[in-house]
Design a protein around this motif. Structure first.
Motif, PDB file in Angstrom:
ATOM      1  N   GLU A  70       0.807  -1.218   0.000  1.00  0.00           N
ATOM      2  CA  GLU A  70       0.000   0.000   0.000  1.00  0.00           C
ATOM      3  C   GLU A  70       0.842   1.270   0.000  1.00  0.00           C
ATOM      4  OE1 GLU A  70      -2.532  -0.524   3.319  1.00  0.00           O
ATOM      5  OE2 GLU A  70      -4.098  -1.572   2.201  1.00  0.00           O
TER       6      GLU A  70
ATOM      7  N   ARG B  71      -8.117   3.446  -9.960  1.00  0.00           N
ATOM      8  CA  ARG B  71      -6.675   3.413 -10.254  1.00  0.00           C
ATOM      9  C   ARG B  71      -6.242   2.352 -11.254  1.00  0.00           C
ATOM     10  NH1 ARG B  71      -7.558   4.878  -5.121  1.00  0.00           N
ATOM     11  NH2 ARG B  71      -6.405   6.686  -4.282  1.00  0.00           N
TER      12      ARG B  71
ATOM     13  N   CYS C  46      -3.426  -2.948  -7.111  1.00  0.00           N
ATOM     14  CA  CYS C  46      -4.711  -3.436  -7.628  1.00  0.00           C
ATOM     15  C   CYS C  46      -4.700  -4.956  -7.794  1.00  0.00           C
ATOM     16  CB  CYS C  46      -5.029  -2.756  -8.964  1.00  0.00           C
ATOM     17  SG  CYS C  46      -5.467  -1.002  -8.815  1.00  0.00           S
TER      18      CYS C  46
ATOM     19  N   TYR D 175      -5.279  -6.351  -4.373  1.00  0.00           N
ATOM     20  CA  TYR D 175      -6.661  -6.105  -3.972  1.00  0.00           C
ATOM     21  C   TYR D 175      -7.605  -7.115  -4.626  1.00  0.00           C
ATOM     22  CZ  TYR D 175      -6.082  -1.743  -1.369  1.00  0.00           C
ATOM     23  OH  TYR D 175      -5.770  -0.817  -0.416  1.00  0.00           O
TER      24      TYR D 175
ATOM     25  N   TYR E  10     -11.271   1.255  -5.095  1.00  0.00           N
ATOM     26  CA  TYR E  10      -9.851   1.534  -5.353  1.00  0.00           C
ATOM     27  C   TYR E  10      -9.469   1.051  -6.752  1.00  0.00           C
ATOM     28  CZ  TYR E  10      -4.788   1.679  -4.592  1.00  0.00           C
ATOM     29  OH  TYR E  10      -3.440   1.943  -4.701  1.00  0.00           O
TER      30      TYR E  10
ATOM     31  N   LYS F 284     -14.879  -0.891  -0.502  1.00  0.00           N
ATOM     32  CA  LYS F 284     -13.626  -0.138  -0.439  1.00  0.00           C
ATOM     33  C   LYS F 284     -12.599  -0.672  -1.438  1.00  0.00           C
ATOM     34  CE  LYS F 284      -9.637   0.455   2.586  1.00  0.00           C
ATOM     35  NZ  LYS F 284      -9.046   0.071   3.893  1.00  0.00           N
TER      36      LYS F 284
END
Length: 894
Positions: A467, A523, A476, A479, A519, A515
């Protein structure tokens, strides 16, 4: 004259044979003829016991050889030969052994029993066998178990003392092999035979050496018999040399044995001089401890440069043929230990740890096969240690963009070349492979599934590292890995949050998914990650009954237009998301939306393949035949069992939704020729039920739905509800939902409402007026609900009627045609369509083609059904006649 060559012997030294040839003097023609008559052979008379035992022993040797090679087909045939040979020797065994089974035979059977049991328990090995070997193993196991029933007592006796010798002669075998001059030879276990007596040669010679008679045995009566008996065991060469062959053979054997002993002692001394150690006794089943190469010498300086050089030497053998991968991993572990003991810094330790992880991945040569469990455990442990090292050292950076020249190991900040994201991705893929390799209904699957906690923990540690230090594109990726381990899991707290029964301070998976996905939406620069994140978010919201949010997100993403251009795993995820969205719509009572969402998945009968939950057999899927390579690829794309959607529940929801839509539509358009088919699979189930001559009580889920459809068509809503909502259907389908009682109540209400609509469509032409109060009592619905349903039907022009509020009655308007009028209208529509098709076909043909047809063909019908012998002249009249028919049809319709 002929020349003969005699091979005196061959000595073997380190695998290289050396042959010595000796040329013998030429013999005359007559001498050659006599040497052919008297061959150099020694006849040995053996008993029946020796012959039978030797035959059995030869087969036992073959069986042991085939066991080493795991040649199952030959092992099966050799076992059959062994049984036949033992059956032949049964008379000899009964005479010599007193009916007792020889111990060497029992030993062979016990070893074969252990071998079959070992191979059979190795399930992975059996899967890798060829089809022929697997079939031979099964046949051999069945035959052996049947054959071994007669020897259970012998097996138990043997297993009590398996190390005992098979016979007394076995103890003397080693002495004879070492060259001892024993008079007994062991032909087989428990068999002793004596050597044939030495033959003394007596050569008859006269006093006159020049006489020709000296070449032949004496013809006297006194000596002829003895000479014949002795000379038949002697060759012609020995007879002329006038030597006793027995004595010479003994001398040659002793000399040969002495030379072999000397060579063996010399060879042992050479081996001890080379290795520095003597021979080591190895017990059966134990592995030989190989000496590891030394990493560094006693006087070598151990620093970062030397360790890095040694690391490159070890990794240079990576991927080469003949490299021992296990030894390579051990060397890297030893190098890591040396580096840690000398405190050379976090940079070089990170480099070695990265090399260890990649070497563990390389241990499995096949990409499609899963890792072994022991190496999977090592990989998890090493990745966990590696991430802890990265998180603990803020001045340590690892990235695949760092070149080898830019790497820095000696002082901070440390720069290491590598990609930690690829390692975690490979770890996740190996975890999925391990799950798919296990039986989904076994304890092994549950044990492997427990590793998901460790996998998710590793992903969380990587998130802490990525992060703040990595690019958004790499973040990403991590994630999405976390999302894919989260999206299919149902959390009861999230359901309580949706109902407003949970404290706002507590976080749920819905908030965490929102969340992570947002993100990625902002991005990510690649369409794939964003698409998968959207689908996972919709799936998770649908699972927790967020129907409106999930539907709006699906419509805003416009995935229906572009999903066919995505890769196959993403298309599979899209299918799973649409199914979950349809189930969510069904739980909310949106029957049409649920049917539309499930239609594409269920229409072709390939839901199992489209959801990647298994493969249909080829005879069920003839339109989409696949090769072995395609089948292998599809198996690799299958999802693990714990992510499966229940296919029976899915099919039941689809059929019930189709029933609630189709039955009222069929009742409303009973005499309509243009009636369309909403659900083909639902109609297929109805037709199959109608074809049956005898329809019994429903048993399967499909039979329950079909029986409920028939009851709804007749207006019997109670029977319809009882067929769908009972103990059997609850256990099969409805109890699988999280809020099962809510689903059952919703379905019962929908059945009552649609049964009311079906009743009005079916029997409206019978009534002049219908009381709403009576309808409310018949279908046990509130008066307001009945009023709302009928009002909606009147607005949509589904029935021609009006409501009389003072009397609470439904007044029917007699505008619907009778059955005869409906059939007439259907006939008129069909004729009109027929004429239109004929005119369209006629207009497409060129003029000269019509003219040529008129002259040559008579009484012929074309596709439109026109008749006539002269088409060239009658075309205009036919067209005028078609126009008149259309005008008549319009008048009839008016």
């Amino acid at each position: 004259m002929t020349c003969m060559l005699y091979i005196t012997g061959a000595l073997v030294k380190r695998g290289k044979p050396a042959l010595e040839f000796q040329k013998l003097p030429c013999l005359s023609r007559c001498e050659t003829q006599f040497s052919d008559d008297e061959e150099d052979t020694k006849r040995i008379v053996r008993s029946a016991k020796e012959k039978r035992y030797e035959e059995i022993n030869n087969i036992i040797k073959e069986i042991r050889n085939f066991k080493k090679n795991k040649d199952m087909s030959r092992l099966e045939s050799s076992f059959a030969e062994l049984c036949r040979a033992y059956q032949k020797a049964s008379a000899v065994i009964a005479k010599e052994e007193g009916g007792k089974t020889p111990r060497f035979y029992v030993r062979c059977l016990v070893e074969l029993d252990d071998f079959i049991a070992q191979v059979w328990e190795d399930k992975q090995g059996r899967k890798n066998m060829s089809k022929m070997s697997a079939k031979s193993l099964t046949t051999l196991r069945q035959k052996f178990r049947k054959y071994a029933k007669d020897y259970e007592t012998d097996f138990a006796t043997f297993r009590e003392n398996p190390d005992a010798p098979d016979s007394e002669g076995e103890e003397e075998k080693d002495d004879q092999d070492s060259g001892s001059d024993s008079e007994e030879e062991i032909e087989g276990p428990g068999v002793k035979t004596e050597k044939p007596a030495k033959v003394k040669s007596v050569v008859a010679a006269d006093d006159d050496d020049d006489s020709d008679d000296s070449m032949w045995p004496s013809s006297d009566d006194d000596t002829s018999s003895s000479d014949d008996d002795d000379s038949k065991y002697m060759s012609l060469r020995e007879k002329f040399l006038k030597k006793v062959p027995g004595e010479k053979d003994d001398e040659e054997k002793k000399k040969k044995s002495r030379i072999q002993k000397e060579r063996k002692v010399k060879f042992d001394e050479d081996e001890e001089a080379q290795e520095g150690d003597g021979w080591q006794e190895v017990k059966k089943g134990s592995a030989i401890a190989m000496a590891k190469p030394k990493m560094f010498g006693k006087d070598d300086e151990i620093n970062t440069t030397s360790v890095y050089k040694k690391l490159n030497e070890i990794m240079a053998a990576r991927g080469k043929k003949g490299t021992d991968r296990k030894e390579q991993i051990e060397l890297l572990h030893e190098l890591a230990t040396i580096t840690g003991n000398h405190n050379l810094g976090a940079g070089i330790i990170t480099k070695i740890q990265y090399a260890i992880i990649t070497s563990i991945y390389d241990y499995n040569p096949s990409v499609s096969d899963p890792m072994k469990v022991e190496f999977w455990e090592k990989a998890l442990l090493k990745i966990d240690e590696f991430l802890e090292l990265l998180v603990a050292n803020a001045d340590l950076t690892i990235n695949d963009t760092i070149t080898e020249d830019d790497e820095s190991f000696e002082k901070a900040p440390y720069m290491v070349r590598g990609c930690i994201f690829t390692i975690v991705d490979r770890m996740d893929e190996e975890f999925i492979k391990l799950l798919k390799a296990c039986d989904a209904h076994s304890n092994e699957y549950i044990l492997r599934l427990r590793d998901e906690i460790r996998v998710c923990s590793i992903i969380d540690k990587l998130l802490l590292y990525a992060e703040d230090r990595c690019l958004p594109a790499d973040t990403c990726r991590i994630y999405l890995r976390k999302i894919e381990h989260l999206y299919y899991k149902y959390e009861p707290k999230a359901q309580l949050r949706a109902k407003g029964k949970l404290d706002l301070a507590e976080t749920t998976t819905l908030e965490e998914m929102d969340k992570l996905c947002k993100y990625i939406y902002v991005r990510d620069n690649t369409d794939r990650l964003r698409t998968r994140a959207v689908l996972c978010n919709i799936y998770h919201m649908s699972l927790h009954d967020k129907w409106y949010e999930a539907r709006d997100l699906m419509l805003m993403a416009h995935l229906q237009e572009t999903i066919q251009h995505s890769d196959l795993p993403t298309q599979i995820l899209y299918n799973r998301t649409m199914v979950q969205l349809g189930l969510c719509a069904f739980r909310h009572g949106n029957i049409k939306e649920a049917h539309n969402a499930l239609l594409d998945i269920q229409s072709g009968g390939r839901a199992k393949e489209l959801l990647a939950q298994g493969l249909l057999p080829q005879h069920f899927n003839r339109q989409h035949e696949r090769t072995s390579e395609q089948e292998k690829q599809e198996k690799q794309r299958q999802i693990p069992f714990h992510q499966h959607i229940n296919l029976e529940m899915l099919e039941c929801v689809y059929l019930v939704s189709a029933m609630l839509i189709e039955i009222p539509y069929m009742a409303a358009h009973e005499f309509d020729a243009r009636r369309r088919m909403i659900s083909k699979s639902f109609h297929h189930q109805l037709k199959n039920s109608e074809r049956q001559s005898l329809v019994g009580p429903p048993e399967s889920m499909r039979e329950h739905v079909v029986a409920a459809s028939k009851a709804m068509r007749n207006g019997d809503w109670k029977k319809c509800r009882n067929l769908l909502l009972n103990d059997k259907m609850n256990a099969k389908v409805w109890d699988l939902f999280h809020d099962a009682d809510h689903v059952r109540n919703m379905l019962g209400l929908k059945i009552q409402e649609e049964s009311l609509r079906t009743y009005l469509f079916t029997y409206s032409h019978v009534y002049d007026s219908i009381s709403l109060v009576k309808l409310s009592e018949m279908f046990e619905l509130p008066h307001g609900t009945v009023h709302a349903i009928i009002s909606k039907m009147i607005i949509n022009e589904e029935i021609m009627a009006s409501l009389d509020e003072p009397t609470s009655c439904l007044v029917m308007h007699r505008t619907e045609p009778s059955s005869l009028q409906s059939l007439s209208l259907q006939l008129a529509d069909k004729l009109y369509n027929l004429v239109e098709n004929n005119e369209r076909i006629l207009d497409q043909k060129p003029f000269f083609a019509r003219g040529m047809q008129g002259g040559g063909y008579r009484d012929r019908r074309d596709k439109g059904g026109w008749e006539g012998g002269n088409r060239g002249g009658g075309g205009n009249n036919d067209r005028r006649q078609g126009g008149d028919n259309r005008r008549d049809n319009r008048k009839f319709n008016d």
